[in-house]
Design an enzyme around this catalytic site. Structure first.
Site, PDB file in Angstrom:
ATOM      1  N   TRP A 111      17.135 -38.057 -17.740  1.00 48.37           N
ATOM      2  CA  TRP A 111      15.788 -37.186 -17.023  1.00 48.37           C
ATOM      3  C   TRP A 111      14.380 -38.360 -17.177  1.00 48.37           C
ATOM      4  O   TRP A 111      14.149 -38.637 -18.463  1.00 48.37           O
ATOM      5  CB  TRP A 111      15.842 -35.999 -17.440  1.00 48.37           C
ATOM      6  CG  TRP A 111      16.922 -35.435 -17.412  1.00 48.37           C
ATOM      7  CD1 TRP A 111      17.597 -35.360 -17.793  1.00 48.37           C
ATOM      8  CD2 TRP A 111      17.103 -33.806 -16.125  1.00 48.37           C
ATOM      9  NE1 TRP A 111      18.548 -33.876 -17.572  1.00 48.37           N
ATOM     10  CE2 TRP A 111      18.101 -33.679 -15.889  1.00 48.37           C
ATOM     11  CE3 TRP A 111      16.138 -33.804 -14.700  1.00 48.37           C
ATOM     12  CZ2 TRP A 111      18.831 -32.747 -15.176  1.00 48.37           C
ATOM     13  CZ3 TRP A 111      16.239 -33.575 -13.924  1.00 48.37           C
ATOM     14  CH2 TRP A 111      18.262 -32.644 -13.993  1.00 48.37           C
TER      15      TRP A 111
ATOM     16  N   GLU B 223       6.134 -41.274   3.821  1.00 47.03           N
ATOM     17  CA  GLU B 223       6.181 -41.144   5.215  1.00 47.03           C
ATOM     18  C   GLU B 223       5.159 -40.172   5.386  1.00 47.03           C
ATOM     19  O   GLU B 223       4.256 -39.247   6.703  1.00 47.03           O
ATOM     20  CB  GLU B 223       7.397 -41.621   6.045  1.00 47.03           C
ATOM     21  CG  GLU B 223       7.510 -41.173   7.161  1.00 47.03           C
ATOM     22  CD  GLU B 223       8.627 -40.874   7.966  1.00 47.03           C
ATOM     23  OE1 GLU B 223       8.959 -40.192   8.589  1.00 47.03           O
ATOM     24  OE2 GLU B 223       9.121 -41.625   7.770  1.00 47.03           O
TER      25      GLU B 223
ATOM     26  N   GLU C 238      11.213 -32.647  -2.841  1.00 45.25           N
ATOM     27  CA  GLU C 238      11.504 -33.228  -3.540  1.00 45.25           C
ATOM     28  C   GLU C 238      12.256 -34.673  -2.890  1.00 45.25           C
ATOM     29  O   GLU C 238      13.579 -35.206  -3.719  1.00 45.25           O
ATOM     30  CB  GLU C 238      12.413 -32.164  -4.466  1.00 45.25           C
ATOM     31  CG  GLU C 238      11.864 -31.100  -4.972  1.00 45.25           C
ATOM     32  CD  GLU C 238      13.336 -30.030  -5.775  1.00 45.25           C
ATOM     33  OE1 GLU C 238      13.113 -31.035  -6.512  1.00 45.25           O
ATOM     34  OE2 GLU C 238      12.872 -28.964  -5.874  1.00 45.25           O
TER      35      GLU C 238
ATOM     36  N   ARG D 189      11.031 -23.621  -6.832  1.00 38.64           N
ATOM     37  CA  ARG D 189      11.664 -23.459  -5.861  1.00 38.64           C
ATOM     38  C   ARG D 189      12.034 -22.418  -5.368  1.00 38.64           C
ATOM     39  O   ARG D 189      12.234 -21.657  -4.589  1.00 38.64           O
ATOM     40  CB  ARG D 189      13.345 -24.228  -6.444  1.00 38.64           C
ATOM     41  CG  ARG D 189      13.357 -25.549  -6.484  1.00 38.64           C
ATOM     42  CD  ARG D 189      14.587 -26.281  -6.954  1.00 38.64           C
ATOM     43  NE  ARG D 189      14.568 -27.474  -7.184  1.00 38.64           N
ATOM     44  CZ  ARG D 189      15.698 -28.332  -7.677  1.00 38.64           C
ATOM     45  NH1 ARG D 189      16.960 -27.444  -8.242  1.00 38.64           N
ATOM     46  NH2 ARG D 189      15.987 -29.496  -7.533  1.00 38.64           N
TER      47      ARG D 189
ATOM     48  N   LEU E 122      19.740 -28.825  -5.467  1.00 43.20           N
ATOM     49  CA  LEU E 122      18.885 -28.323  -5.042  1.00 43.20           C
ATOM     50  C   LEU E 122      18.840 -26.595  -5.629  1.00 43.20           C
ATOM     51  O   LEU E 122      18.402 -26.155  -4.410  1.00 43.20           O
ATOM     52  CB  LEU E 122      18.385 -28.584  -3.945  1.00 43.20           C
ATOM     53  CG  LEU E 122      18.306 -30.060  -4.017  1.00 43.20           C
ATOM     54  CD1 LEU E 122      18.307 -30.700  -1.919  1.00 43.20           C
ATOM     55  CD2 LEU E 122      17.594 -30.184  -4.435  1.00 43.20           C
TER      56      LEU E 122
ATOM     57  N   GLU F  52       0.964  -1.254  -0.069  1.00 44.69           N
ATOM     58  CA  GLU F  52      -0.013  -0.386   0.416  1.00 44.69           C
ATOM     59  C   GLU F  52       0.748   1.507  -0.200  1.00 44.69           C
ATOM     60  O   GLU F  52       0.701   1.721  -0.606  1.00 44.69           O
ATOM     61  CB  GLU F  52      -1.158  -0.210   1.410  1.00 44.69           C
ATOM     62  CG  GLU F  52      -1.326  -1.437   1.296  1.00 44.69           C
ATOM     63  CD  GLU F  52      -1.016  -2.392   2.194  1.00 44.69           C
ATOM     64  OE1 GLU F  52      -2.121  -2.758   2.973  1.00 44.69           O
ATOM     65  OE2 GLU F  52      -0.092  -2.890   1.774  1.00 44.69           O
TER      66      GLU F  52
END
Length: 348
Positions: free
Chosen positions: A180, A287, A279, A194, A214, A59
């Site tokens: 891949w 789990e 990932e 990510r 990562l 704002e």
């Protein structure tokens, strides 16, 4: 009295505020992304978004943009995706700035999810004589702050389970083929994802088998701190020479030597982490579902049947429902995105 056209106009301007807010995705944590647009007589006078935690709110930046352009904002309407704050934190209350500017009307998408603050900004504005309209494009605005909402209400991060897999649920290719499963377009979308989260989590087995980076790469790395890289291991057997422990971002890697995932999320939430992208492999992902820790799924499915032995989700004894699924194409691959519901299904 508000008409259908008035509502349509409000929604159109709120769409612009949402566009502003999305510019801050991944950059404002632990604050939420927020966008604001100031309009008078059908013209945008100023726009802004919350750029970084501790910096001016959307704002205030919208007001500054209007003032820099020489616009007179008295009597204008501000469209903002989240209820303006009414308390002093690292910045003064936004409601004070809106009142001082002489705005006539405030149109808001989401109510502040913090029970201590919810509705207080609306009340302050109304007491000052500013007309307030709420709930405009509320669903879209709520979705934008879902990471923040989960953290504020529970102290834990919002958890997204992400994986790329074959049509029959395999996450490893057959030996001798491409490394891949999904294509380049899908992998680029993972980079965008990510860039929106605070942390990326994998298991020790993933580190041992895949030695992942990562990291953020390409345009999504610009102006963005590398997300925290979290390794969860039961055995404690993680190679010291792995990329996560030796590259330039090694100070952004944390290792948890634990038996269960729940204390990991408690610790991360306590450190201000609002969102985590899983990932990890199928065992740890199973789990997470079994422990009811996942809030959202993003599965990239390649048009391939057959692969290596590793499954996307492993384990037994749990069943989750997926709500409001969204399907999108990324090259030859399909992205399936949905929220997770753990409630028991109704009896037939």
């Amino acid at each position: 009295m508000s008409t259908k056209q008035d509502r349509a106009d409000d929604e159109a301007w709120m769409e612009l505020a949402l566009e502003e807010a999305r510019k801050g995705l991944g950059k404002t944590s632990p604050n939420p992304p927020v966008g604001a647009v100031i309009v008078l007589d059908g013209q945008v006078l100023g726009a802004g978004y919350h750029e970084v935690a501790g910096g001016p709110h959307a704002e205030v930046l919208a007001l500054r943009a209007a003032q820099s352009a020489g616009a007179e904002v008295a009597g204008a309407t501000i469209y903002v995706t989240l209820e303006p704050c009414s308390t002093t934190g690292r910045t003064p209350p936004c409601v004070d700035a809106l009142i001082s500017a002489g705005l006539r009307r405030a149109v808001v998408g989401s109510t502040d999810p913090n029970p201590r603050h919810a509705g207080a900004g609306f009340e302050t504005l109304r007491r000052s004589g500013i007309e307030v309209a709420t709930g405009v494009l509320e669903s879209a605005c709520d979705s934008l702050i879902r990471y923040f909402r989960k953290h504020v209400l529970t102290g834990r991060p919002y958890v997204i389970a992400k994986t790329g897999m074959t049509l029959d649920g395999r996450i490893t290719p057959l030996p001798g083929g491409s490394s891949w499963i999904t294509g380049e377009d899908a992998r680029l979308d993972v980079q965008r994802l990510r860039a929106e989260v605070d942390a990326v989590l994998v298991g020790g087995e993933t580190v041992r088998q895949d030695n992942p980076r990562l990291t953020l790469r390409g345009p999504h790395a610009l102006g963005r701190t590398q997300p925290l890289r979290v390794v969860v291991t039961r055995s404690g057997n993680v190679p010291e020479h792995a990329i996560l422990f030796t590259d330039e971002h090694r100070d952004r890697t944390r290792v948890f030597h634990v038996e269960q995932l729940e204390p990991v999320f408690e610790a991360l939430g306590g450190d201000g982490v609002c969102s985590v992208l899983l990932e990890c492999g199928g065992r740890l992902l199973g789990e997470a579902f079994a422990s009811k820790l996942v809030d959202e799924v993003i599965f990239y499915v390649a048009p391939v049947i057959g692969g290596g032995p590793r499954r996307a989700v492993e384990g037994e004894g749990f069943r989750v429902k997926l709500l409001a699924p969204e399907i999108a194409w990324f090259g030859r691959d399909v992205r399936y995105r949905a929220t997770v519901d753990y409630t028991e299904e109704d009896e037939p």
